[in-house]
Every structure is written in structure tokens, then in C-alpha cells.
Design a protein around this motif. Sequence first.
Motif, PDB file in Angstrom:
ATOM      1  N   LYS A 347       0.859  -1.170   0.000  1.00 37.88           N
ATOM      2  CA  LYS A 347       0.000   0.000   0.000  1.00 37.88           C
ATOM      3  C   LYS A 347       0.896   1.221   0.000  1.00 37.88           C
ATOM      4  O   LYS A 347       2.002   1.184   0.549  1.00 37.88           O
ATOM      5  CB  LYS A 347      -0.912   0.019   1.230  1.00 37.88           C
ATOM      6  N   LYS A 348       0.420   2.311  -0.594  1.00 41.12           N
ATOM      7  CA  LYS A 348       1.263   3.500  -0.561  1.00 41.12           C
ATOM      8  C   LYS A 348       0.412   4.765  -0.546  1.00 41.12           C
ATOM      9  O   LYS A 348      -0.721   4.796  -1.038  1.00 41.12           O
ATOM     10  CB  LYS A 348       2.220   3.527  -1.745  1.00 41.12           C
ATOM     11  N   ARG A 349       0.987   5.792   0.055  1.00 42.17           N
ATOM     12  CA  ARG A 349       0.409   7.135   0.039  1.00 42.17           C
ATOM     13  C   ARG A 349       1.552   8.098   0.262  1.00 42.17           C
ATOM     14  O   ARG A 349       2.318   7.964   1.210  1.00 42.17           O
ATOM     15  CB  ARG A 349      -0.666   7.278   1.121  1.00 42.17           C
ATOM     16  N   SER A 351       4.137   8.283  -1.628  1.00 47.07           N
ATOM     17  CA  SER A 351       5.370   7.622  -2.047  1.00 47.07           C
ATOM     18  C   SER A 351       5.443   7.589  -3.566  1.00 47.07           C
ATOM     19  O   SER A 351       4.433   7.369  -4.239  1.00 47.07           O
ATOM     20  CB  SER A 351       5.415   6.186  -1.502  1.00 47.07           C
ATOM     21  N   VAL A 355       4.774   0.432  -7.361  1.00 46.13           N
ATOM     22  CA  VAL A 355       4.458  -0.753  -6.560  1.00 46.13           C
ATOM     23  C   VAL A 355       4.669  -2.040  -7.350  1.00 46.13           C
ATOM     24  O   VAL A 355       5.202  -3.032  -6.828  1.00 46.13           O
ATOM     25  CB  VAL A 355       3.010  -0.652  -6.028  1.00 46.13           C
ATOM     26  N   LEU A 379       4.006   1.986   2.224  1.00 46.58           N
ATOM     27  CA  LEU A 379       5.055   2.882   1.737  1.00 46.58           C
ATOM     28  C   LEU A 379       4.570   4.318   1.861  1.00 46.58           C
ATOM     29  O   LEU A 379       3.520   4.679   1.330  1.00 46.58           O
ATOM     30  CB  LEU A 379       5.391   2.564   0.283  1.00 46.58           C
ATOM     31  N   THR A 380       5.318   5.146   2.543  1.00 44.19           N
ATOM     32  CA  THR A 380       4.939   6.538   2.712  1.00 44.19           C
ATOM     33  C   THR A 380       6.216   7.357   2.910  1.00 44.19           C
ATOM     34  O   THR A 380       7.316   6.896   2.576  1.00 44.19           O
ATOM     35  CB  THR A 380       3.941   6.694   3.883  1.00 44.19           C
ATOM     36  N   ALA A 388       9.108   2.694   5.059  1.00 46.29           N
ATOM     37  CA  ALA A 388       8.328   1.475   4.855  1.00 46.29           C
ATOM     38  C   ALA A 388       7.887   0.962   6.220  1.00 46.29           C
ATOM     39  O   ALA A 388       8.711   0.782   7.118  1.00 46.29           O
ATOM     40  CB  ALA A 388       9.148   0.425   4.129  1.00 46.29           C
TER      41      ALA A 388
END
Length: 402
Positions: A347-349, A351, A355, A379-380, A388
Amino acid sequence: MDIEGFRALRSDVGRDVLDAASNADVSESGLLATAAKLREAYPPELVSAALTQVRLRERARAKFGADAARMFFTPDGLEQSTRAAVAVHRARRFAAVPGPVLDLGCGIGADLLFRARAGIAGTGVERDPLTAEVARANLAAFGVAANVVVGDATRADPSGFGAVFADPARRTARGRVFDPRSYEPPLDTVLELAGRVPAACVKVAPGVPHDAVPDGAEAEWISVGGEVKEAALWLGGLAGGTARRATLLPSGATLTPDPALGEPVQRDFGRFLYEPDGAVIRAGLVAEVAALVGGGLADPRIAYVTSDEEHATPFAAAYAVEDVLPFSLKRLRAELRRRGAGALTLKKRGSAVDVDRLRRDLGFARRAPRGAPPVTVVLTRVGDAPVALIVAPLAPGPAGTS
């Protein structure tokens, strides 16, 4: 398909073809054989129309569930129609307003249909004659009474109606339209029409800017199953006494601003991470979620809430934080191997990491070994530093209202 072709589909013979097509193989691999067999008994034009309708109904199940098998669609009408859960939710709000509802740009009639099924009288105005005919067919399929007229929504007379519902087009031949001034008709035009009645609701894109919301209106963002699907402006007697609202379906949980709150505090990552629902973020209610869980933000620009307290809330997905690592491909790969990680959720925000590429670089493009524990990586960043987090999902919270 033209109107005459659609009307033929609703004839006795047309219903026979539809029934036959509904019980046949209309998958990509079986479509040609099914078409050839049906054309042995029915006119080719009718077979083509029936097969198109059956395939549209299959696609429509995601929006309308079992009702899709009784409904009629056009490709554009299905794409732009309101899903059942949202239409039912809106119908409940319209029930508070006396008098019939004028539906401007009713499309295939989804909102009109679900209001009528809730006992709310109304008239739909639709510019495209075929789409209007489809809307009438949908009302007839469920035996509910409502009128559909062909006409220009901007010329409709709302006098005598208790409320207006408007759904301006937000797509052109070039794709989605994000600027409310480019809606068809433009949002300002729709709002002027809506202002002539005691109450109104205007469907808008979920990305509508907050500064486009008129004074005194309520902007509601709706997510269905965790995905932001719609937004609407409630006006006059239908405004709920709040400027912004996030509503989660199917639970009906709803969150509104707390005027006593300021900006969330900034803090280090704690024992728990909360990922606010997309409707909460669009409505600008992250501070309210932070208050609910006794948390703050590791980075004030990124909507991940962190806390040392575990709270069950429907407004955010919750995770137990197991590790916080400065982002490094080598270090993350080593940690996942140490854990014997199986299925990997990324999951990312905030970043910039790709992916899909990261998954391949970590060696997780293959099927996970049987029995290996699943791992979730978030992931941010904090400031300019990529981070991470290895987390474990917690059970979702109960529905509620705040």
C-alpha cells in the motif's frame, strides 16, 4: 440500437429472444456460437440487441445486484448510472421532503427508479430519446409510477415540485470532466435551477473542489465497500446542517466535522496505523478520525493517522505497526526474507515508488509458498524521507455515526 430496435426488444418476440440469450453462453468464447444458434430462430437485429442487453446486464450486476437481470441499459447509461446502494441511500433523504421530485438528466432512470420504489413520485427529464425510452422500460419492469419526458434539462420548469435532483454529465468524448464549469450543463446553471425549489440534490464528481460548494450547501462524499464512488451537493431543505459529510455504504456510517477540532498533531509513528476511508479524506475529515483514535499524523501532508491506542472505527482501516524502516530495497527484501513472508500486500500514500516494479524487485511476482505468513507493507514518507512500515491488518470497526 435505435428506439424502434429497443421497442422491438420489449415485444413478445423480443422477450423470447432475451430469455433465450439470458440462458445461453454469452462469454467471449461462446458468444459467436450462441449468436449463430439464435439467428436460426430469430431476426439477426433482434438477436444482436438481445445479446448486447444480456452482456450489459452481466456488467450491471456490480452496481445493481439481482435487479440488473430485470433492467435495461445502454453502454453509456450503465457507465454513468448511480449504483443501487447509493440510489437507495439518496431516496431515504428525499423522503423527508414533501412533493414530487424533478429529475434533471435522469439517464436510464436509476435514481428515479429507486425513489419511486420508495414511494416518492417524480418526473425525469432526459435529452436523449433512446435513453429516455430505456428509463421508461426500467420503471415498467418494476411496476412503479414515474414520468419520463424527452427534453433539455436547462429549460425544465421546476415549479410545482418539492425538490430537484440533477445529474449533469461529467464525461465528454475526451473522457472525464473534472472542472464543474465544464459539466453538461455547467454546475452553476444546475445550481440556479435547483435554487428555484425548496430542496435539491446535485450529483457531482468525487473530486469536486471544496470552493465549488455553495454557501449553505452540504457536500456528501460516499464510498461503497471502501471505494469512493460518488459525491453530491444537498441544498435547501435537504441540507443536513453540516458543510461536509462522509458516508460509508453499505453500513450507512456517517462522519461530519467537529468545529472544536484544530489540525491533527504531528507525531512519530506509534503502535497503530489508521488509513482513513477515501470519502473521509475527500471530505476533509482526517482530523476527526485522528480524534476518534487518539492519534496524529507523522507527516501533516499525508492522510495516515498513527496512534498508540487501538480503536475500532468504520472510518479507517486499522493496522498494528510491527516495524518502521527507512525505505531501502535491500533492507526491505532482507526483512521480508527473515519473516518468511508469503503473500505480499503493498500500500502506498505519498510515495513515488512503483508498486508493481517493487513487487518484482522483491521477488514476489511468483505465487506465495503454501503456509507462508502474509505481510502488508505501507510505503509513505515523513518530510522528504521515504519510509516502509510493516503492519498487520486489524478487524474492521463497527458502523456508527459521528
